[in-house]
Design a protein around this motif. Structure first.
Motif, PDB file in Angstrom:
ATOM      1  N   PHE A  10      48.494  47.289  34.873  1.00 33.49           N
ATOM      2  CA  PHE A  10      47.741  46.183  34.303  1.00 33.49           C
ATOM      3  C   PHE A  10      48.642  44.952  34.227  1.00 33.49           C
ATOM      4  O   PHE A  10      49.850  45.052  34.126  1.00 33.49           O
ATOM      5  N   HIS A  11      48.044  43.800  34.208  1.00 32.02           N
ATOM      6  CA  HIS A  11      48.809  42.558  34.097  1.00 32.02           C
ATOM      7  C   HIS A  11      48.798  42.114  32.635  1.00 32.02           C
ATOM      8  O   HIS A  11      48.289  41.060  32.292  1.00 32.02           O
ATOM      9  N   GLU A  93      41.780  48.946  41.953  1.00 28.35           N
ATOM     10  CA  GLU A  93      41.543  47.526  41.704  1.00 28.35           C
ATOM     11  C   GLU A  93      42.229  47.085  40.414  1.00 28.35           C
ATOM     12  O   GLU A  93      42.012  47.696  39.355  1.00 28.35           O
ATOM     13  N   PRO A  94      43.026  46.035  40.439  1.00 28.90           N
ATOM     14  CA  PRO A  94      43.702  45.584  39.216  1.00 28.90           C
ATOM     15  C   PRO A  94      42.751  45.237  38.083  1.00 28.90           C
ATOM     16  O   PRO A  94      43.115  45.357  36.910  1.00 28.90           O
ATOM     17  N   ALA A  95      41.523  44.828  38.417  1.00 26.55           N
ATOM     18  CA  ALA A  95      40.574  44.414  37.381  1.00 26.55           C
ATOM     19  C   ALA A  95      39.824  45.577  36.758  1.00 26.55           C
ATOM     20  O   ALA A  95      39.056  45.384  35.813  1.00 26.55           O
ATOM     21  N   SER A 239      35.149  47.153  32.119  1.00 29.15           N
ATOM     22  CA  SER A 239      36.453  46.499  32.137  1.00 29.15           C
ATOM     23  C   SER A 239      36.199  45.003  32.160  1.00 29.15           C
ATOM     24  O   SER A 239      35.582  44.488  33.091  1.00 29.15           O
ATOM     25  N   ASP A 243      42.342  42.240  34.651  1.00 28.96           N
ATOM     26  CA  ASP A 243      43.417  41.931  35.589  1.00 28.96           C
ATOM     27  C   ASP A 243      44.331  40.832  35.070  1.00 28.96           C
ATOM     28  O   ASP A 243      45.147  40.285  35.810  1.00 28.96           O
ATOM     29  N   TYR A 278      36.322  42.904  42.450  1.00 27.49           N
ATOM     30  CA  TYR A 278      36.776  42.140  43.607  1.00 27.49           C
ATOM     31  C   TYR A 278      35.858  42.291  44.820  1.00 27.49           C
ATOM     32  O   TYR A 278      35.939  41.499  45.759  1.00 27.49           O
ATOM     33  N   TYR A 329      44.337  38.429  48.243  1.00 29.82           N
ATOM     34  CA  TYR A 329      44.855  39.721  47.776  1.00 29.82           C
ATOM     35  C   TYR A 329      44.232  40.871  48.576  1.00 29.82           C
ATOM     36  O   TYR A 329      44.927  41.782  49.030  1.00 29.82           O
TER      37      TYR A 329
END
Length: 416
Positions: A10-11, A93-95, A239, A243, A278, A329
């Motif tokens: 996670f960011h 997926e980061p998100a 979610s 991200d 995304y 990305y």
């Protein structure tokens, strides 16, 4: 009550909110004894009973495809062949953070669902796929598997860790990894329920899907259906802006207005929303404020809930630049197994990155035409669905923000 997750994938911090069904036990902790304070040991059920339960609550896959779970299970049953079960927790997926949150906060609910399904299909060995870049999830699932060994032993769980990246959690990429090959997607001529792992009928199910199966089996359909609507009973894990710093995972009943959800999380519902992640679809502000958390309602705007990813656009964000950054990305996350991925996505990303800065109407029109041509070239021609999903996002941007493209030619952005 919240439970903050500090996670390499996670960011920033992703907080998990208590929920009405799957996430109702955050305060109890993730251990098996704590889990059993809320959920009984799964009662054995036949495959037909699980099919009937799934049809009754309208259970769909929560990994993105939203395919009816009962239909997939019926296909596997009717094959009459030896079957396989793979639990996919591999959010690439980061998100997307909801499956990771579930495996950290309530892993045994997912494993209960897997146990129910495995015993009904006479499967003794269950494969679990987790994201390699989220080490705390790997450790949490390992710990949960160790705890299960002290209980009913009819089912053995085996952990598999992806190599990470956006396409690593794709269904066929997971099956390739479990088979001992590269964790990359391949072209599939038949669905997994017909021919999956080792060519056998395979129930490849998302973590949230199996948690819902366990919940309805334990609570019964009437109690389960007290949440949500008559048309869409139950809940969804979402979610929200996961991200970036301050992301959330929450559980919401079907039927709740999207504007209410966003306001609850501190976001302005009168701004555009990227729904479905995304590979998702942009909703304009008027659509956001006139839509509920409902697959049927969202479909009116040509969108899908997918894996339950909501990306609200923050004040100061430009939707054209934001989309271009995502496409850039995605072009870097390609599997490199076909022309649309290897050549088409980088070209599409380059064109999208240029779009926000164009100041000539002729150049803008030519560039938009070029982007449309590229989305047409990559759609339906890839070895997997990655090019299709990227093209869908870009097409949505062109449709939703056509007027905004004109504004950029004049040197300003309505949203930034």
């Amino acid at each position: 009550m919240t439970n903050a997750l500090l996670e390499a994938g996670f960011h920033g911090d992703v907080s998990v909110l208590d929920g009405p069904l799957l996430l109702r036990g955050l305060a109890h902790g993730p251990s098996l004894p704590a889990h059993r304070e809320l959920w009984d040991e799964p009662a054995r059920r036949t495959a037909q009973q699980l099919i009937e339960l799934s049809w009754k609550i309208g259970l769909t896959g929560r990994g993105g495809a939203e395919f009816p779970f009962a239909r997939k299970l019926q296909t596997a049953v009717e094959s009459g062949r030896k079957r396989e079960l793979v639990v996919n927790c591999s959010e690439g997926e980061p998100a997307s953070a909801k499956d990771s949150a579930l495996m950290l906060a309530a892993p045994h609910l997912v494993l209960d669902g897997a146990q129910l399904l495995a015993e009904a299909l006479e499967i003794g060995h269950v494969h679990i796929s987790v994201p390699g870049e989220r080490l705390s999830v790997v450790q949490a699932v390992k710990a949960a598997i160790r705890e299960r060994r002290r209980g009913r032993k009819a089912v053995a769980f085996e952990l598999h860790v992806t190599s990470g990246g956006f396409v690593g959690g794709q269904a066929r990429a997971v099956l390739e990894m479990v088979s001992g090959r590269d964790n990359l997607p391949v072209t599939a001529r038949e669905p997994e329920a017909v021919a999956g792992l080792r060519g056998r009928p395979t129930m490849l199910s998302n973590a949230e899907t199996l948690a819902h199966l366990a919940a309805v089996s334990d609570l019964g359909p009437e109690t389960y259906m007290a949440q949500g609507t008559a048309a869409e009973p139950g809940t969804r894990l979402l979610s929200i802006a996961a991200d970036g710093p301050g992301g959330l995972v929450l559980e919401a009943p079907y039927g709740v207005p999207l504007a209410e959800l966003l306001s609850l999380c501190g976001y302005d519902p009168a701004r555009p929303l990227l729904l479905g992640g995304y590979h998702g679809t942009w909703l304009a502000p008027y659509q956001v404020t006139n839509c509920t958390l409902s697959s049927q309602d969202i479909a009116r705007f040509g969108a899908r809930l997918g894996a339950g990813v909501l990306l609200p656009m923050l004040p100061g964000d430009c939707p054209l630049s934001y989309t271009a950054q995502i496409v850039d990305y995605l072009a870097q996350q390609r599997a490199k197994r076909c022309g649309p991925c290897t050549n088409g996505l980088p070209a599409l990303a380059s064109a999208c990155m240029r779009l926000p800065g164009v100041r000539s109407r002729r150049e803008s029109a030519d560039l938009v035409q070029r982007i449309k041509e590229l989305t047409g070239l990559v759609t339906g021609r890839g070895a997997c669905a990655h090019p299709d999903g990227t093209a869908r996002l870009v097409g949505s941007m062109l449709d939703t923000f056509a007027a905004e493209i004109e504004n950029h030619v004049d040197g300003y952005c309505h949203y930034a």
